[in-house]
Each structure stands twice: as C-alpha cells, then as structure tokens.
Design a protein around this motif. Sequence first.
Motif, PDB file in Angstrom:
ATOM      1  N   ASP A  55       0.822  -1.211   0.000  1.00  0.00           N
ATOM      2  CA  ASP A  55       0.000   0.000   0.000  1.00  0.00           C
ATOM      3  C   ASP A  55       0.857   1.261   0.000  1.00  0.00           C
ATOM      4  N   ALA A  56       2.142   1.128  -0.259  1.00  0.00           N
ATOM      5  CA  ALA A  56       3.036   2.292  -0.157  1.00  0.00           C
ATOM      6  C   ALA A  56       2.708   3.344  -1.210  1.00  0.00           C
ATOM      7  N   LYS A  57       2.695   4.586  -0.773  1.00  0.00           N
ATOM      8  CA  LYS A  57       2.510   5.699  -1.696  1.00  0.00           C
ATOM      9  C   LYS A  57       3.803   6.495  -1.795  1.00  0.00           C
ATOM     10  N   LYS A  58       4.456   6.687  -0.639  1.00  0.00           N
ATOM     11  CA  LYS A  58       5.687   7.483  -0.620  1.00  0.00           C
ATOM     12  C   LYS A  58       6.899   6.581  -0.408  1.00  0.00           C
ATOM     13  N   VAL A  59       7.796   6.630  -1.397  1.00  0.00           N
ATOM     14  CA  VAL A  59       8.937   5.724  -1.426  1.00  0.00           C
ATOM     15  C   VAL A  59      10.242   6.523  -1.326  1.00  0.00           C
ATOM     16  N   LYS A  78      11.114   5.604 -14.198  1.00  0.00           N
ATOM     17  CA  LYS A  78      10.452   5.292 -15.468  1.00  0.00           C
ATOM     18  C   LYS A  78       9.046   4.725 -15.261  1.00  0.00           C
ATOM     19  N   TYR A  79       8.879   3.948 -14.171  1.00  0.00           N
ATOM     20  CA  TYR A  79       7.595   3.273 -13.972  1.00  0.00           C
ATOM     21  C   TYR A  79       6.803   3.806 -12.778  1.00  0.00           C
ATOM     22  N   ARG A  84       2.305   3.671  -9.212  1.00  0.00           N
ATOM     23  CA  ARG A  84       1.549   4.618  -8.380  1.00  0.00           C
ATOM     24  C   ARG A  84       2.291   4.974  -7.094  1.00  0.00           C
ATOM     25  N   VAL A  85       3.546   5.369  -7.256  1.00  0.00           N
ATOM     26  CA  VAL A  85       4.308   5.789  -6.081  1.00  0.00           C
ATOM     27  C   VAL A  85       4.926   7.165  -6.318  1.00  0.00           C
ATOM     28  N   GLN A  86       5.128   7.846  -5.200  1.00  0.00           N
ATOM     29  CA  GLN A  86       5.809   9.131  -5.238  1.00  0.00           C
ATOM     30  C   GLN A  86       7.224   8.879  -4.710  1.00  0.00           C
TER      31      GLN A  86
END
Length: 328
Positions: A55-59, A78-79, A84-86
């Motif tokens: 469920d990570a959004k911020k990496v 690139k991906y 769907r990550v920042q």
Amino acid sequence: MYLVKTSLRVKCSKCERDAVIRVPYAKLNLCKEHYVEYFEKRVLKTIERYKVFRDAKKVLIALSGGKDSLTILHVLTKYRDLLRVQLAGVHLDLGIGVYSDESRKIVLNACRDSGVECYIISLKDLLNYTLPELVEKTKRPPCSLCGLLKRYIFNTAALEWGYDVVVTGHHMDDILVFRLKEILIGREEGEVLKLLPYTESVKGLYAARARPLYETYEWEIRAYSELLGIKHIEVSCPFKYRDVISTNIAEMLEKIEKEVPGFEITLARRFARKTPRESSEVVISCKHCGMPSSSGICALCKLTMKTHGSPMGPSIRDALRNKRILLA
Ligand SMILES: [Zn+2]
Ligand SMILES: [Zn+2]
C-alpha cells in the motif's frame, strides 16, 4: 559480463538486430533495446512477486552514488506512474574525501534529471565526525559502522518524514554472499535475515524496506547501467573490503552459476520462502531515542555514548525531523 563478442555476429533472440548481450540462465541473446526491456520487466516482476510496494505511496530511495542504487532510481522513475508511487532520494554524505564529494554530486544530478526530490544528509553536520574520524575513534571496521549509521539514519528519516518504505539497491549476488556466510560461520540470525525482498514495517519503529534488485545479478545491473549510460561513481569506496570467507563464497557462487545457469535465482527464491516472516528477535524502543533496539539501548546510542559521551539518537531524530541537516 556476458557481452557478445563483436567479431561474431549473433542475432537478437527477439528481433533482427545484432545481439549485444547474452543472458545465460534465460538462454537469450539480446540487442540493446530488448535487453533494457528484459531487465526492467524482471525488476517489475520482483516488485510484483514480493509485493514490495503493497500500500506504499511514498517511497524513499537510499542512494549511495553507486550503479546499483542509481539503476533502481532509473527504473522506478520510469515506472512510477504504473507503480503509483511518489519517489524521493536520500543520500548520506560520509565525508570520505573526494569519494564522498563525487558521490554527492552524482546523486544530486541524477535526482534532478529524474525530477525526484533529493535529501542530502551530512554525517559531519549530524554527528560532528566524518566516517574516517569515527573509524579512527572507535577502531571499528568501517563497513559495519557505515551500515549501522545508514540503517539508523535512513529508517529514522523515513519515519520522521512520513515515507512508507525505504528502497535499497542490494542485489542478489551480495545478498547471497551475506546469507551463505552467516550459515557457514553458524550465525544465521539478526540483520542478515532481514535481507529479503521486503521487510515489513513495525509501527513507530521500522519503516518497511524493499530490495527490488533481490533477484538481479550484479552483471545484469552493470550491463543495464552501461548500455543506458547511467552516471554513477566510478571509483570504489576506499574502505571497501571483502573478508576471505565472503571472497571465497562469491567465487564459489560464480563457478556454480557458470555450470548451472540460474542457480542463484533458485537459491534466492528459496531463501525468501524459507525465512520466517516474524523475526524471533524482540524489538523494543531505545530508552534514549525511541528507535528500535534489542536491549533497550539502540546501536546508535550505544556507539555515541562511547564517541560523544552521551547518546546522540535524540538529537539526530530532532535534526532529521526539522530537516536542519539537509544540504539540498
Ligand atoms: Zn532485439
Ligand atoms: Zn537510541
């Protein structure tokens, strides 16, 4: 590296172009375009197989300036929409002379070119000592000190800044050498068991950790970064050292891999499956700084009680929280 010799024309297994690289375990000869595609697909497959971003959004990507971490930055950039990550990058400037100066510049440029936010943390600003000064003071091996500092600082930064997961560029060859060495010396426990594609977070103590290059050979990363001209630090760390056991394990793995292509991938997958999800280790928060420890005082506080006379965990957390130590 498995570069195809230029004097012999070998056709790409997927198109009419000349192959530039052979991938022995997949029995493929690939042109540049198809190799790049193949490599990225494998990294994405690892991300999917082990659900490293759940469920990570911020990496937060730990960037050393070496080819491994910059390759992972390149692929994730690139991906990032697909995943769907920042993304953001974090780099610890260890103060090792020209090596650190160059690494810092490379990381800054790579993040700027990728449009990724970049945090640079100076060890000297944070602890008043560079890594060489700490080595001198403690007489501890530099690699173990560096590992301890990075683990503490990146984990604390991720928690303080609200990142869900810390990504590192550990690749399969190194991870297998670490794991096999622990088995060989009868000490398979602790940190090394956490060298998995994904380590879950522990609320308030550990940010999740992801290693998307878990099933990637070092030669594959080198080939990819060279074919794409990904800039990375060319000189190796002056402290870089591999003990005799690790050197022999690495050579043994290389020999087996030559005869049994794909052996390392099978082994890495088996390790990932067989390692217990729940660590038997008890984790409690450090009485000084609140970060993870096994005995009530974390490794960083223990270290700095010796070097500074008092535990520095609380002031490091504070500096990171207020982003006072950031150079950029
Ligand atoms: Zn091709
Ligand atoms: Zn502490």
